[in-house]
Design a protein around this motif. Structure first.
Motif, PDB file in Angstrom:
ATOM      1  N   UNK A   1      63.761   5.678   5.994  1.00  8.98           N
ATOM      2  CA  UNK A   1      63.913   4.392   6.839  1.00  8.98           C
ATOM      3  C   UNK A   1      62.652   3.743   6.690  1.00  8.98           C
ATOM      4  N   UNK A   2      63.010   2.300   6.263  1.00  7.42           N
ATOM      5  CA  UNK A   2      61.816   1.556   6.194  1.00  7.42           C
ATOM      6  C   UNK A   2      62.110   0.251   6.781  1.00  7.42           C
ATOM      7  N   UNK A   3      60.922  -0.651   7.376  1.00  7.71           N
ATOM      8  CA  UNK A   3      60.874  -1.823   7.476  1.00  7.71           C
ATOM      9  C   UNK A   3      59.636  -2.450   6.898  1.00  7.71           C
ATOM     10  N   UNK A   4      59.918  -3.907   6.653  1.00  8.71           N
ATOM     11  CA  UNK A   4      59.297  -4.584   5.761  1.00  8.71           C
ATOM     12  C   UNK A   4      58.504  -5.638   6.713  1.00  8.71           C
ATOM     13  N   UNK A   5      57.313  -5.998   6.612  1.00  8.64           N
ATOM     14  CA  UNK A   5      56.479  -6.920   7.145  1.00  8.64           C
ATOM     15  C   UNK A   5      55.720  -7.919   6.303  1.00  8.64           C
ATOM     16  N   UNK A   6      55.881  -9.170   6.542  1.00  9.63           N
ATOM     17  CA  UNK A   6      55.161 -10.054   5.638  1.00  9.63           C
ATOM     18  C   UNK A   6      54.510 -11.349   6.361  1.00  9.63           C
ATOM     19  N   UNK A   7      53.476 -11.563   5.922  1.00  9.29           N
ATOM     20  CA  UNK A   7      52.861 -12.631   6.461  1.00  9.29           C
ATOM     21  C   UNK A   7      52.252 -13.472   5.423  1.00  9.29           C
ATOM     22  N   UNK A   8      52.561 -14.852   5.260  1.00  6.37           N
ATOM     23  CA  UNK A   8      52.170 -15.719   4.191  1.00  6.37           C
ATOM     24  C   UNK A   8      50.902 -15.835   4.290  1.00  6.37           C
ATOM     25  N   UNK A   9      50.368 -16.155   2.995  1.00  6.58           N
ATOM     26  CA  UNK A   9      48.830 -16.569   2.658  1.00  6.58           C
ATOM     27  C   UNK A   9      47.868 -15.356   3.141  1.00  6.58           C
ATOM     28  N   UNK A  10      48.379 -14.165   3.035  1.00  6.44           N
ATOM     29  CA  UNK A  10      47.302 -13.322   3.336  1.00  6.44           C
ATOM     30  C   UNK A  10      46.472 -12.755   1.999  1.00  6.44           C
ATOM     31  N   UNK A  11      46.468 -11.660   1.702  1.00 11.28           N
ATOM     32  CA  UNK A  11      45.604 -10.973   0.695  1.00 11.28           C
ATOM     33  C   UNK A  11      46.005 -11.817  -0.640  1.00 11.28           C
ATOM     34  N   UNK A  12      47.279 -12.007  -1.038  1.00 13.63           N
ATOM     35  CA  UNK A  12      47.513 -12.531  -2.210  1.00 13.63           C
ATOM     36  C   UNK A  12      48.702 -13.606  -2.301  1.00 13.63           C
ATOM     37  N   UNK A  13      49.312 -13.901  -0.905  1.00 11.90           N
ATOM     38  CA  UNK A  13      50.271 -14.684  -0.574  1.00 11.90           C
ATOM     39  C   UNK A  13      51.839 -13.979  -1.093  1.00 11.90           C
ATOM     40  N   UNK A  14      51.590 -12.860  -1.517  1.00 10.63           N
ATOM     41  CA  UNK A  14      52.818 -11.995  -1.907  1.00 10.63           C
ATOM     42  C   UNK A  14      52.742 -10.581  -1.285  1.00 10.63           C
ATOM     43  N   UNK A  15      52.134 -10.506  -0.063  1.00 15.01           N
ATOM     44  CA  UNK A  15      52.045  -9.136   0.305  1.00 15.01           C
ATOM     45  C   UNK A  15      52.887  -8.731   1.575  1.00 15.01           C
ATOM     46  N   UNK A  16      53.595  -7.576   1.077  1.00 17.53           N
ATOM     47  CA  UNK A  16      54.539  -7.100   2.089  1.00 17.53           C
ATOM     48  C   UNK A  16      53.615  -5.671   2.621  1.00 17.53           C
ATOM     49  N   UNK A  17      53.837  -5.232   3.919  1.00 15.22           N
ATOM     50  CA  UNK A  17      53.549  -4.091   4.292  1.00 15.22           C
ATOM     51  C   UNK A  17      54.596  -3.197   4.693  1.00 15.22           C
ATOM     52  N   UNK A  18      54.856  -1.923   4.498  1.00 18.75           N
ATOM     53  CA  UNK A  18      55.933  -1.152   4.596  1.00 18.75           C
ATOM     54  C   UNK A  18      55.759  -0.092   5.519  1.00 18.75           C
ATOM     55  N   UNK A  19      56.601  -0.071   6.415  1.00 18.21           N
ATOM     56  CA  UNK A  19      56.478   0.903   7.859  1.00 18.21           C
ATOM     57  C   UNK A  19      57.371   1.821   7.722  1.00 18.21           C
TER      58      UNK A  19
END
Length: 319
Positions: free
Chosen positions: A180-198
């Protein structure tokens, strides 16, 4: 008579030369240990530093999660050779198929190893943010691969682009192979294309390059404001184990330390900007204020550039 067939002979020569070049491959990447960070969750911690002949371009943190029915891989690495190494480590722990790959962002040291996974598992689903897929289409992947070839003196030869074929976005939740995974995204972070995977059940969060540990990265495609917001979002989850894009996995101190670096640098730039100092004039003052980070890998290489970028960002926010 030979002159008559020269065009055909030239074509055959070029054809065989092309096949020879395509068949050329850099050396295998030696095995790195897979460190267990939670039940069924492993990270292969790459060496710190920039791509080089010595590290063969491998310096990120490939991760994998063994579920009931399959394996999910996160950021398999920088080359087909790295991907093959990751698969070897997986095979020591599980004979289940790889059912999905997640790429945290556009920088190729995290995803060019998709090639090896796809070759071993042709039906594997490869996920990335839609902005990453757009940047690949724009040519950013090819440019990064050319840089890797130059910096490693051809150690990644044989690697080709295999980008994500599926998009994922902030808030997505999914179950793949029993994981089971959950995706987090914040625009304009490290590369503007960055997801974090929980991984909610495991209380693990893969941060991508929004966070580095004991290593300085580039901020050329980032914003300090966006990167800070991404880390604050990460700290707002229920995760207890945090995997940075580079450097050792740990607890909350991993994102908190990187947040402290970004926040201190930008705050100091803003303060000295208000005092009327140029980025050149404030440089030594800010470096002194960052004394807790002087031992980070590539600090001297990147800190001046970070100050200049933060200066431009502060100026843009004021006007």
């Amino acid at each position: 008579m030979l002159i008559r067939y020269l065009p055909q002979l030239l074509f055959i020569s070029i054809l065989f030369s092309s096949y020879a070049i395509a068949d050329e491959r850099g050396p295998a990447v030696p095995d790195y240990p897979a460190d267990r960070i939670a039940d069924g969750v492993y990270v292969i911690h790459g060496p710190l530093g920039v791509p080089s002949v010595e590290n063969q371009g491998f310096m990120n943190n490939p991760g994998f999660v063994i579920g009931d029915k399959g394996v999910v891989v996160i950021d398999p690495g920088s080359s087909v050779q790295t991907g093959e190494m990751v698969l070897r480590q997986i095979s020591k722990l599980s004979d289940l198929p790889v059912v999905a790959v997640f790429n945290t962002h556009i920088h190729g040291d995290h995803w060019f190893a998709n090639q090896a996974i796809r070759e071993a598992f042709p039906d594997v689903a490869i996920y990335g943010h839609e902005e990453m897929r757009r940047l690949v289409e724009k040519g950013d992947g090819k440019a990064f691969l050319a840089t890797l070839m130059r910096m490693t003196e051809g150690a990644v030869a044989g690697t080709v682009e295999v980008p994500p074929d599926r998009s994922t976005a902030h808030g997505d939740e999914m179950a793949l192979g029993g994981v089971t995974l959950r995706i987090h995204y914040e625009a304009k972070a490290h590369s503007h294309s960055d997801i974090m995977i929980e991984l909610p059940r495991h209380k693990v969060l893969f941060l991508g390059d929004n966070v580095l540990s004991k290593r300085m990265g580039r901020m050329d495609h980032a914003t300090f404001t966006g990167n800070i917001a991404a880390i604050e979002r990460a700290l707002g989850t229920r995760a207890e184990v945090f995997v940075p894009g580079h450097g050792k996995t740990g607890g909350r101190e991993v994102p908190e330390t990187y947040l402290s670096y970004l926040d201190t640098l930008k705050s100091e730039v803003a303060k000295h900007y208000e005092e009327g100092l140029s980025d050149f004039e404030m440089n030594p003052l800010i470096i002194e204020s960052l004394h807790d980070f002087h031992d980070w890998v590539d600090f001297q290489r990147n800190v001046g550039r970070h100050i200049s970028l933060a200066y431009l960002e502060v100026e843009a926010e004021l006007f």
